[in-house]
Design a protein around this motif. Structure first.
Motif, PDB file in Angstrom:
ATOM      1  N   ALA A  65       9.101  16.327 -68.916  1.00  0.00           N
ATOM      2  CA  ALA A  65       7.953  15.534 -68.465  1.00  0.00           C
ATOM      3  C   ALA A  65       8.407  14.124 -68.138  1.00  0.00           C
ATOM      4  CB  ALA A  65       6.889  15.490 -69.556  1.00  0.00           C
ATOM      5  N   ARG A  66       7.520  13.397 -67.481  1.00  0.00           N
ATOM      6  CA  ARG A  66       7.656  11.949 -67.269  1.00  0.00           C
ATOM      7  C   ARG A  66       6.287  11.343 -67.510  1.00  0.00           C
ATOM      8  NH1 ARG A  66      10.310   9.835 -62.019  1.00  0.00           N
ATOM      9  NH2 ARG A  66      10.776   8.092 -63.377  1.00  0.00           N
ATOM     10  N   PHE A  67       6.259  10.135 -68.034  1.00  0.00           N
ATOM     11  CA  PHE A  67       4.995   9.458 -68.272  1.00  0.00           C
ATOM     12  C   PHE A  67       4.828   8.294 -67.306  1.00  0.00           C
ATOM     13  CE2 PHE A  67       5.485  11.417 -72.453  1.00  0.00           C
ATOM     14  CZ  PHE A  67       4.207  11.909 -72.652  1.00  0.00           C
ATOM     15  N   LEU A  68       3.640   8.213 -66.738  1.00  0.00           N
ATOM     16  CA  LEU A  68       3.240   7.037 -65.988  1.00  0.00           C
ATOM     17  C   LEU A  68       2.452   6.171 -66.953  1.00  0.00           C
ATOM     18  CD1 LEU A  68       2.913   5.497 -63.269  1.00  0.00           C
ATOM     19  CD2 LEU A  68       0.708   6.672 -63.052  1.00  0.00           C
ATOM     20  N   THR A  69       2.905   4.945 -67.162  1.00  0.00           N
ATOM     21  CA  THR A  69       2.249   4.022 -68.082  1.00  0.00           C
ATOM     22  C   THR A  69       1.518   2.964 -67.287  1.00  0.00           C
ATOM     23  OG1 THR A  69       3.988   4.375 -69.719  1.00  0.00           O
ATOM     24  CG2 THR A  69       2.622   2.416 -70.001  1.00  0.00           C
ATOM     25  N   VAL A  70       0.268   2.730 -67.660  1.00  0.00           N
ATOM     26  CA  VAL A  70      -0.540   1.672 -67.058  1.00  0.00           C
ATOM     27  C   VAL A  70      -0.803   0.640 -68.137  1.00  0.00           C
ATOM     28  CG1 VAL A  70      -2.675   1.087 -65.858  1.00  0.00           C
ATOM     29  CG2 VAL A  70      -1.611   3.323 -65.475  1.00  0.00           C
ATOM     30  N   GLU A  71      -0.198  -0.529 -67.977  1.00  0.00           N
ATOM     31  CA  GLU A  71      -0.347  -1.615 -68.938  1.00  0.00           C
ATOM     32  C   GLU A  71      -1.666  -2.337 -68.721  1.00  0.00           C
ATOM     33  OE1 GLU A  71       1.816  -2.342 -71.353  1.00  0.00           O
ATOM     34  OE2 GLU A  71       3.450  -1.022 -70.728  1.00  0.00           O
ATOM     35  N   ASP A  72      -2.070  -3.112 -69.723  1.00  0.00           N
ATOM     36  CA  ASP A  72      -3.238  -3.967 -69.564  1.00  0.00           C
ATOM     37  C   ASP A  72      -2.951  -4.923 -68.405  1.00  0.00           C
ATOM     38  OD1 ASP A  72      -5.746  -4.928 -70.170  1.00  0.00           O
ATOM     39  OD2 ASP A  72      -5.020  -6.357 -71.671  1.00  0.00           O
ATOM     40  N   GLY A  73      -3.793  -4.953 -67.426  1.00  0.00           N
ATOM     41  CA  GLY A  73      -3.550  -5.764 -66.241  1.00  0.00           C
ATOM     42  C   GLY A  73      -3.228  -4.910 -65.033  1.00  0.00           C
ATOM     43  N   GLY A  74      -3.019  -3.604 -65.244  1.00  0.00           N
ATOM     44  CA  GLY A  74      -2.841  -2.694 -64.127  1.00  0.00           C
ATOM     45  C   GLY A  74      -1.426  -2.394 -63.703  1.00  0.00           C
ATOM     46  N   ASN A  75      -0.398  -3.016 -64.319  1.00  0.00           N
ATOM     47  CA  ASN A  75       0.979  -2.718 -63.937  1.00  0.00           C
ATOM     48  C   ASN A  75       1.311  -1.273 -64.297  1.00  0.00           C
ATOM     49  OD1 ASN A  75       1.392  -5.333 -63.069  1.00  0.00           O
ATOM     50  ND2 ASN A  75       2.115  -6.013 -65.069  1.00  0.00           N
ATOM     51  N   LYS A  76       1.890  -0.534 -63.326  1.00  0.00           N
ATOM     52  CA  LYS A  76       2.225   0.870 -63.513  1.00  0.00           C
ATOM     53  C   LYS A  76       3.736   1.058 -63.462  1.00  0.00           C
ATOM     54  CE  LYS A  76      -1.951   2.466 -61.200  1.00  0.00           C
ATOM     55  NZ  LYS A  76      -2.487   3.275 -60.096  1.00  0.00           N
ATOM     56  N   SER A  77       4.232   1.968 -64.313  1.00  0.00           N
ATOM     57  CA  SER A  77       5.654   2.289 -64.272  1.00  0.00           C
ATOM     58  C   SER A  77       5.888   3.694 -64.807  1.00  0.00           C
ATOM     59  CB  SER A  77       6.465   1.276 -65.088  1.00  0.00           C
ATOM     60  OG  SER A  77       6.107   1.337 -66.453  1.00  0.00           O
ATOM     61  N   PHE A  78       6.849   4.378 -64.178  1.00  0.00           N
ATOM     62  CA  PHE A  78       7.273   5.679 -64.674  1.00  0.00           C
ATOM     63  C   PHE A  78       8.360   5.471 -65.717  1.00  0.00           C
ATOM     64  CE2 PHE A  78       5.486   8.047 -61.031  1.00  0.00           C
ATOM     65  CZ  PHE A  78       4.961   9.122 -61.735  1.00  0.00           C
ATOM     66  N   GLY A  79       8.265   6.187 -66.802  1.00  0.00           N
ATOM     67  CA  GLY A  79       9.295   6.156 -67.829  1.00  0.00           C
ATOM     68  C   GLY A  79      10.401   7.138 -67.483  1.00  0.00           C
ATOM     69  N   PRO A  80      11.351   7.283 -68.379  1.00  0.00           N
ATOM     70  CA  PRO A  80      12.466   8.204 -68.136  1.00  0.00           C
ATOM     71  C   PRO A  80      12.002   9.660 -68.218  1.00  0.00           C
ATOM     72  CG  PRO A  80      12.535   7.410 -70.372  1.00  0.00           C
ATOM     73  CD  PRO A  80      11.434   6.647 -69.687  1.00  0.00           C
TER      74      PRO A  80
END
Length: 123
Positions: A65-80
């Protein structure tokens, strides 16, 4: 039970005195369109299963799997890429899966997958 990246990526702990701590939103995705997808069935998964057997580990699931993280403020990033392994309940402990993890990371490195994380749970 264990995560190979625990030392460099510890679980977030809210600062003392914090009343409300916002946990980032995470959504799970497949590993399609990644280098692991191309080698998983033929070379990686069979070697991981053989390694777990050699370590005497009884698994119930082996997934990626991979996780898409959405931080407070809307910044998005895919993890490893995550190699998720569920072992049968009450058949092993954290030390045994920790000791088996380097072999799995080496299997991944052998196919040039060097930024993956191995995570273990009971299930």
């Amino acid at each position: 039970m264990w995560r190979s990246s625990l030392e460099i990526n510890p679980f977030p702990i809210p600062p003392p005195g914090t009343n409300f701590y916002k946990i980032p939103i995470k959504t799970v995705f497949s590993v399609f369109n990644t280098p692991l997808n191309e080698v998983w069935d033929d070379s990686v998964a069979p070697r991981i299963l053989a390694s777990m057997k050699a370590h005497g580990l009884k698994y119930s699931a082996l997934k990626t799997a991979r996780f898409l993280t959405v931080e407070d403020g809307g910044n998005k990033s895919f993890g490893p890429i995550i190699v998720w392994i569920a072992v049968r309940p009450d058949t092993t402990n954290a030390e045994e899966v920790r000791d088996a993890t380097p072999d799995i990371l080496q299997i991944l490195a052998d196919v040039q997958i060097t930024d993956a994380v191995v995570e273990w749970c009971e299930g």
